[in-house]
Design a protein around this motif. Structure first.
Motif, short mmCIF file in Angstrom:
data_model
loop_
_atom_site.label_atom_id
_atom_site.label_comp_id
_atom_site.label_asym_id
_atom_site.label_seq_id
_atom_site.Cartn_x
_atom_site.Cartn_y
_atom_site.Cartn_z
N GLU A 39 -28.76 26.49 45.11
CA GLU A 39 -29.89 25.61 45.39
C GLU A 39 -30.98 25.74 44.33
N ALA A 40 -31.07 26.93 43.72
CA ALA A 40 -32.07 27.18 42.69
C ALA A 40 -31.57 26.83 41.28
N GLY A 41 -30.35 26.30 41.19
CA GLY A 41 -29.83 25.86 39.90
C GLY A 41 -28.97 26.87 39.16
N LYS A 42 -28.65 27.99 39.81
CA LYS A 42 -27.79 28.99 39.18
C LYS A 42 -26.36 28.84 39.69
N LYS A 43 -25.39 28.97 38.80
CA LYS A 43 -23.99 28.84 39.17
C LYS A 43 -23.34 30.22 39.31
N VAL A 44 -22.44 30.33 40.27
CA VAL A 44 -21.66 31.56 40.51
C VAL A 44 -20.19 31.23 40.24
N PRO A 45 -19.53 31.95 39.32
CA PRO A 45 -19.98 33.18 38.65
C PRO A 45 -20.50 32.95 37.23
N GLU A 46 -20.65 31.68 36.80
CA GLU A 46 -21.01 31.43 35.40
C GLU A 46 -22.34 32.08 35.01
N ASP A 47 -23.34 31.99 35.89
CA ASP A 47 -24.65 32.57 35.59
C ASP A 47 -24.84 33.93 36.26
N VAL A 48 -24.37 34.05 37.48
CA VAL A 48 -24.54 35.29 38.24
C VAL A 48 -23.24 35.61 38.97
N SER A 49 -22.79 36.86 38.86
CA SER A 49 -21.64 37.32 39.63
C SER A 49 -22.12 37.89 40.97
#
Length: 337
Positions: free
Chosen positions: A261-271
């Motif tokens: 929802e905040a624009g971060k992708k899992v796992p590309e940006d955050v694992s």
């Protein structure tokens, strides 16, 4: 269709087949040493041929005691405790012992003691304590000193037998896996009442310490997945956060939702890695990497440990600690950087 009924073998049937008296069979069942070896052999063969099983209720009436096990817990709705109870129930059914479940209500000693006493008045043969909440109050202190007790989960207990589910080892393996993927550190989102010695947090801390990774204060969550969503929103604001280890799968799924929802992708940006391997973890997008806890086996081992202390089994005077290991389940929610 005519319903046929199968007659259950009785103690009289055993006595007739073995050509002994009913009291002799009764002595064999309660104290075999009081029966000659020749009669022991005949009775054993008769029991096997007839498929005879002693009636625990009838035996309890004779001895003026009903063998039973009470399971004490503070929550019956959480995934882990419900599966542990399933394991206890399976093991108890095989032994023919009835179970009662006591949900302890209240936060102070007086309220908890009142909840416990309702079940202690039924004179259970032993108690299994599910300590997933790791309460500040030592729950075993509410019980009679001579009552056999086994604790499942929770922090280290000095005074009684305990089954732990490898939470510390799991926390260590999850954190080590993320660090080996190249993440500089791992943020831990902790469950309510996480303990010290046998906890996920202890394993996380140990792995970070061994790898000389920065150790930041754990973020506290509650059992509601909405808390995970809020934490995901907050962590998305920090671009230095690349790896998150959540205390359970539900919180992990909430965190993934918040990050997205905040624009971060899992796992590309955050694992993100969870814990427990709940059914939703394998059908979520992305499929959740997690640590599988063997809750059902933990329940079976707890009953087995308690059973050695009660009834006509050999009584154990030494405190035991059984560790039921889990395993890391690698799916799609974590990647190298």
């Amino acid at each position: 269709m005519v319903r046929t009924t199968v007659k259950t073998a009785s103690i009289r049937d055993v006595a007739a087949l073995a050509e002994v008296s009913v009291p002799t069979v009764s002595r064999f069942l309660n104290n075999p040493s009081r029966v000659s070896e020749e009669k022991q052999e005949r009775i054993s063969q008769a029991i096997a041929m007839l498929g005879y099983r002693p009636n625990p209720v009838a035996r309890a009436l004779v001895h003026r005691q009903m063998p039973s096990v009470a399971v004490f817990t503070t929550n019956t709705t959480l995934y882990g405790p419900s599966l542990v109870f399933e394991g206890i129930e399976d093991a108890a059914r095989e032994e023919g012992l009835p179970l009662s479940i006591c949900v302890l209500n209240g936060q102070d000693r007086s309220d908890l003691r009142k909840s416990a006493q309702l079940y202690l008045d039924q004179h259970p043969s032993g108690v299994i304590m599910l300590d997933f909440d790791n309460l500040d109050i030592d729950m075993t202190s509410l019980l009679p000193e001579n009552l056999p007790v086994v604790t499942v989960a929770g922090d280290a207990k000095k005074a009684n037998n305990q089954v732990t589910l490898g939470a510390e080892r799991g926390g260590y393996e999850v954190t080590k896996y993320l660090l080996e993927l190249g993440h500089k550190t791992v943020i831990h989102v902790a469950l309510p009442h996480e303990g010290v010695k046998y906890s996920r947090m202890a394993g996380w801390h140990k792995a970070c310490e061994e790898s000389n990774a920065p150790i930041y204060a754990p973020i506290s969550s509650d059992w509601d997945p909405e808390s995970g969503v809020k934490i995901g929103h907050r962590l998305a604001e920090d671009d230095n956060v690349t790896a998150i280890f959540a205390g359970n799968d539900i919180i992990a799924l909430g965190i993934i939702r918040g990050l997205n929802e905040a624009g971060k992708k899992v796992p590309e940006d955050v694992s993100v890695i969870g814990f427990d391997d709940q059914p939703l973890s394998k059908i979520w997008t992305p499929k959740l990497t997690t640590y599988r806890m063997n809750f059902i086996e933990g329940g079976k081992q707890a009953f087995k440990l308690l059973r050695t202390q009660i009834g006509d089994k050999q009584i154990s005077t030494e405190n035991g600690h059984v560790v039921v290991p889990g395993e890391l389940i690698v799916r799609d929610s974590a990647k190298n950087i």
